[in-house]
Design a protein around this motif. Structure first.
Motif, PDB file in Angstrom:
ATOM      1  N   ALA A 118      29.254  54.114  67.695  1.00  0.00           N
ATOM      2  CA  ALA A 118      28.208  54.027  66.677  1.00  0.00           C
ATOM      3  C   ALA A 118      27.883  55.422  66.168  1.00  0.00           C
ATOM      4  O   ALA A 118      27.684  56.360  66.948  1.00  0.00           O
ATOM      5  N   ALA A 119      27.865  55.569  64.873  1.00  0.00           N
ATOM      6  CA  ALA A 119      27.595  56.874  64.276  1.00  0.00           C
ATOM      7  C   ALA A 119      26.106  57.181  64.307  1.00  0.00           C
ATOM      8  O   ALA A 119      25.270  56.294  64.147  1.00  0.00           O
ATOM      9  N   LYS A 120      25.799  58.439  64.517  1.00  0.00           N
ATOM     10  CA  LYS A 120      24.420  58.922  64.403  1.00  0.00           C
ATOM     11  C   LYS A 120      24.464  60.388  64.008  1.00  0.00           C
ATOM     12  O   LYS A 120      25.463  61.081  64.235  1.00  0.00           O
ATOM     13  N   ALA A 121      23.405  60.852  63.404  1.00  0.00           N
ATOM     14  CA  ALA A 121      23.361  62.234  62.939  1.00  0.00           C
ATOM     15  C   ALA A 121      23.563  63.196  64.109  1.00  0.00           C
ATOM     16  O   ALA A 121      23.087  62.956  65.225  1.00  0.00           O
ATOM     17  N   VAL A 122      24.266  64.289  63.856  1.00  0.00           N
ATOM     18  CA  VAL A 122      24.482  65.307  64.875  1.00  0.00           C
ATOM     19  C   VAL A 122      24.463  66.665  64.200  1.00  0.00           C
ATOM     20  O   VAL A 122      25.158  66.893  63.212  1.00  0.00           O
ATOM     21  N   GLY A 123      23.628  67.566  64.688  1.00  0.00           N
ATOM     22  CA  GLY A 123      23.500  68.863  64.049  1.00  0.00           C
ATOM     23  C   GLY A 123      23.057  68.689  62.609  1.00  0.00           C
ATOM     24  O   GLY A 123      22.201  67.857  62.288  1.00  0.00           O
ATOM     25  N   PRO A 124      23.664  69.459  61.698  1.00  0.00           N
ATOM     26  CA  PRO A 124      23.320  69.314  60.279  1.00  0.00           C
ATOM     27  C   PRO A 124      23.989  68.126  59.603  1.00  0.00           C
ATOM     28  O   PRO A 124      23.723  67.838  58.441  1.00  0.00           O
ATOM     29  N   ALA A 125      24.885  67.445  60.316  1.00  0.00           N
ATOM     30  CA  ALA A 125      25.638  66.332  59.728  1.00  0.00           C
ATOM     31  C   ALA A 125      24.843  65.037  59.816  1.00  0.00           C
ATOM     32  O   ALA A 125      24.343  64.675  60.883  1.00  0.00           O
ATOM     33  N   SER A 126      24.768  64.347  58.701  1.00  0.00           N
ATOM     34  CA  SER A 126      24.041  63.082  58.651  1.00  0.00           C
ATOM     35  C   SER A 126      24.830  61.971  59.329  1.00  0.00           C
ATOM     36  O   SER A 126      26.020  62.117  59.640  1.00  0.00           O
ATOM     37  N   GLU A 127      24.164  60.846  59.526  1.00  0.00           N
ATOM     38  CA  GLU A 127      24.847  59.683  60.094  1.00  0.00           C
ATOM     39  C   GLU A 127      26.015  59.264  59.215  1.00  0.00           C
ATOM     40  O   GLU A 127      27.075  58.867  59.715  1.00  0.00           O
ATOM     41  N   GLU A 128      25.842  59.359  57.894  1.00  0.00           N
ATOM     42  CA  GLU A 128      26.914  58.989  56.974  1.00  0.00           C
ATOM     43  C   GLU A 128      28.125  59.910  57.123  1.00  0.00           C
ATOM     44  O   GLU A 128      29.276  59.460  57.057  1.00  0.00           O
ATOM     45  N   ARG A 129      27.869  61.200  57.313  1.00  0.00           N
ATOM     46  CA  ARG A 129      28.974  62.147  57.495  1.00  0.00           C
ATOM     47  C   ARG A 129      29.714  61.884  58.805  1.00  0.00           C
ATOM     48  O   ARG A 129      30.943  61.976  58.866  1.00  0.00           O
ATOM     49  N   VAL A 130      28.960  61.554  59.836  1.00  0.00           N
ATOM     50  CA  VAL A 130      29.591  61.227  61.118  1.00  0.00           C
ATOM     51  C   VAL A 130      30.445  59.978  60.974  1.00  0.00           C
ATOM     52  O   VAL A 130      31.589  59.927  61.458  1.00  0.00           O
ATOM     53  N   ALA A 131      29.924  58.947  60.310  1.00  0.00           N
ATOM     54  CA  ALA A 131      30.690  57.719  60.101  1.00  0.00           C
ATOM     55  C   ALA A 131      31.959  58.009  59.313  1.00  0.00           C
ATOM     56  O   ALA A 131      33.029  57.452  59.603  1.00  0.00           O
ATOM     57  N   GLN A 132      31.870  58.891  58.317  1.00  0.00           N
ATOM     58  CA  GLN A 132      33.053  59.255  57.532  1.00  0.00           C
ATOM     59  C   GLN A 132      34.094  59.949  58.404  1.00  0.00           C
ATOM     60  O   GLN A 132      35.294  59.656  58.321  1.00  0.00           O
ATOM     61  N   ALA A 133      33.660  60.871  59.255  1.00  0.00           N
ATOM     62  CA  ALA A 133      34.590  61.580  60.137  1.00  0.00           C
ATOM     63  C   ALA A 133      35.293  60.618  61.089  1.00  0.00           C
ATOM     64  O   ALA A 133      36.505  60.734  61.334  1.00  0.00           O
ATOM     65  N   LEU A 134      34.551  59.667  61.627  1.00  0.00           N
ATOM     66  CA  LEU A 134      35.146  58.693  62.543  1.00  0.00           C
ATOM     67  C   LEU A 134      36.159  57.811  61.818  1.00  0.00           C
ATOM     68  O   LEU A 134      37.251  57.532  62.347  1.00  0.00           O
ATOM     69  N   GLU A 135      35.823  57.365  60.621  1.00  0.00           N
ATOM     70  CA  GLU A 135      36.741  56.511  59.862  1.00  0.00           C
ATOM     71  C   GLU A 135      38.009  57.275  59.479  1.00  0.00           C
ATOM     72  O   GLU A 135      39.112  56.719  59.507  1.00  0.00           O
ATOM     73  N   LEU A 136      37.883  58.519  59.108  1.00  0.00           N
ATOM     74  CA  LEU A 136      39.064  59.320  58.763  1.00  0.00           C
ATOM     75  C   LEU A 136      39.957  59.525  59.989  1.00  0.00           C
ATOM     76  O   LEU A 136      41.193  59.481  59.888  1.00  0.00           O
ATOM     77  N   THR A 137      39.346  59.746  61.138  1.00  0.00           N
ATOM     78  CA  THR A 137      40.128  59.903  62.365  1.00  0.00           C
ATOM     79  C   THR A 137      40.856  58.608  62.702  1.00  0.00           C
ATOM     80  O   THR A 137      42.024  58.621  63.127  1.00  0.00           O
TER      81      THR A 137
END
Length: 375
Positions: A161-180
């Motif tokens: 499950a994506a959640k915000a981390v550091g300066p990255a929003s939850e949406e950015r985390v979800a995008q990184a996971l989907e790209l991986t």
């Protein structure tokens, strides 16, 4: 094993974090420098030991780069009376699992034994338990393998499950996971990639601004050699040599994320893929190749760094390749079959279990080919 590309440090390690940090910090100031490609220099390739009266084994060759043999026992009931035989036949026709050992394969105990495992969320603490030794067949390509209970294909790449981390929003985390996820699927599960075609989908998520990375990968696909070996990142088979059995590749692993070093999201992925294959000459013999891949990628912030929006920096990648000929650099995995002459170098390294996901990949830096305990 595979040698280092010219840009790789002599000690076989990947680009240091300090160097990568300097690149991204320079890019923030408009500098044109970029991190060196974090190539992988790990390889576990295997083949079966035969004709020596020894247990079956397969070659492996790990290195580090920071970048039905015996079917289940069957018993039969032999009633002494014809009436009992007739009644027994009726009962078995209604519920075949009444036969001890469930020779028809429909009993509840066997179904329970093969029930799917829950998704993996962290590294396991040990290797999978031993399973009954069975020879894989065209109808049952995962017989005798712990992977029988693993998820099928993409269903095994479960995102946290994506959640915000550091300066990255939850949406950015979800995008990184989907790209991986897209990178893993495109490199290891896409049918086009598996039959030796270009892994277009996997390449499409990598940042073209990462110096030399796409150039090196494309060169390895066009003209593979010892220094440019595409199987270090992509699972590819020669269609003139082997074919996949069925349309299922078993998959197991997990993905985690953390704050990236460059205002982004860092993702760590660790997955094992099990490919059942047979020879393309029409033989019915089935074997399996087991590939484990460990990737570290980052989705950096294009507002602060000279990176391509929506593309990943590939920071490190490791791999172990089990039951594939050692020291063959033609761009394909080469499964070894008992009924065919082995190819590649003779095994010399220690034995390992390719299903043991509790081990760190690349711990053995001897770059030697070893045996594996099962495949």
């Amino acid at each position: 094993m595979v040698g280092r590309p010219p840009e790789e440090p002599a000690n076989g390690s990947s680009l240091s974090d300090d160097a990568l940090r300097a690149f991204l910090e320079d890019s923030e100031r408009g500098a044109a420098s970029a991190p060196k490609e974090p190539s992988a220099r790990a390889r576990m390739v295997t083949e079966r030991l035969r004709r020596q009266g020894e247990p079956e084994g397969w070659r492996t060759g790990p290195a580090r780069k920071d970048t039905d043999g015996r079917a289940g026992r069957r018993r039969k009931l032999w009633p002494a009376l014809g009436v009992a035989l007739a009644l027994g036949a009726v009962a078995v026709s209604l519920k075949p699992s009444l036969l001890p050992g469930d020779p028809l394969g429909s009993g509840e105990p066997q179904a329970a034994a093969a029930s799917p495992l829950p998704p993996e969320t962290a590294a396991p603490t040990g290797a999978p338990a031993p399973v009954d030794e069975q020879v894989p067949t065209l109808d049952r390509p995962f017989a005798g393998s712990p992977a029988l209970r693993w998820a099928d294909g993409e269903a095994g790449v479960v995102l946290p499950a994506a959640k915000a981390v550091g300066p990255a929003s939850e949406e950015r985390v979800a995008q990184a996971l989907e790209l991986t996820r897209k990178l893993l699927v495109g490199a290891n599960l896409d049918p086009r990639t598996l039959r030796g075609e270009s892994p277009t989908d996997a390449l499409s998520v990598l940042d073209p601004k990462q110096p030399d990375l796409l150039g090196h990968l494309n060169a390895s696909l066009r003209t593979p050699d010892k220094d440019h070996d595409p199987v270090l990142l992509f699972s590819r088979f020669d269609p003139d040599e082997v074919r996949l059995v069925g349309d299922v590749v078993k998959t197991r692993g997990h993905m985690t994320f953390s704050k990236g070093e460059f205002a982004g999201v860092a993702v760590h992925a660790d997955y094992t893929f099990v490919y059942p294959v047979s020879r393309a000459d029409g033989s019915t013999e089935v074997t399996r190749t087991v590939v484990r891949r460990v990737l570290d990628v980052e989705l950096s912030d294009p507002a602060h760094y000279d990176v391509t929006p929506g593309r990943l920096l590939l920071r490190t990648y490791d791999q172990e390749l089990a039951n594939s000929a050692c020291e063959v650099y033609d761009g394909f995995l080469h499964p070894q079959f008992d009924t065919a002459e082995p190819t590649g170098a003779e095994p010399t390294g220690p034995a390992t279990d390719p299903y043991d996901r509790s081990r760190d990949v690349g711990r053995n830096t001897s770059e030697s080919c070893g045996t594996v305990s099962r495949v």
